[in-house]
Design a protein around this motif. Sequence first.
Motif: not given
Length: 294
Positions: A35-40, A192-201, A269-275, A277-282
């Motif tokens: 998961v990540g924004p366009n261009g991530a 309900g589809v995925c059970d593993w998460l990778v966030v790229v930013n 899940l959406e709240e966690m991911v968006l948090a 993505l909105r804080a790329p230096d976290a």
Amino acid sequence: MNALETTGLGMRHRRTWALRDCSVAVPAGRVAALVGPNGAGKTTLLRLTVGLLTPTTGQVRVFGRPVRESGERMAFVAQNKPLYPGFRVSEMLRFGRGLNPRRWDDAAARRRLAELGIPLDRRVGRLSGGQRTQVALTVALAKRPDLLVLDEPLADLDPLARDDVTRGLMGAVAETGLTVLLSSHVVSELEGVCDWLVVVNGGRVQVSGDIDDLMARHSLLTGPSDTAGALAARLPTVSRGGTGRQATLLVRDAAPPPDPRWSARPVTLEEMVLAYLRAPDAAALPRPALSPAP
């Protein structure tokens, strides 16, 4: 065993890094969301995973082996679903069999298309968007991969087609036990589809891990704005928001706040991911434990 491991992976285009210092592991048998924004850097990571790009730094291993030795164990469906519009569906199957003679399961492919009601004599260019995605997925699955890599598989599909494709994918996972890595920038598609998460930013990995574990480690705090700054300074805060007199803090690995004016609840899940993505230096979560080189 991990199906996919990257260590120190980086990809530079001239002076710009599309991906940098990417170390991530996806265990075998998981359905992992990238998961990540366009261009991530999502597509870059996927193309490095399947060997379509050569990394500037670092390495990729698939089931413990270098990616160049793992081609037969992987299948990749690009976002544009690269099918030949002038081919009939049966000709696409014949084309796929010619490229993958050792592992190809023609009977399974024909059975799957029959169950989906997609005629073998129909030209690809006359299929709906959902049907074309199903044909591309069928060709990939007929290769009998151990790792299936999908770049935005649900993009540009209507809700019904998305549901049909998702159901077909989950059925294939249940039947074969393969590992799936799929990218998306729409978090709601993944619940309900995925059970593993990778966030790229910004070309870097922020989060990687089991979705249930990650959500259990995060919580959303709500309380008065005039005390938010002091509380955020004491807690591992990912993001801070709110309006007016009420503030919200999304925190990680924190005990319930001692101030009774603050309440805590689990995150979605959406709240966690968006948090993130909105804080790329976290601060990113700890790096994964990677297997020793064979």
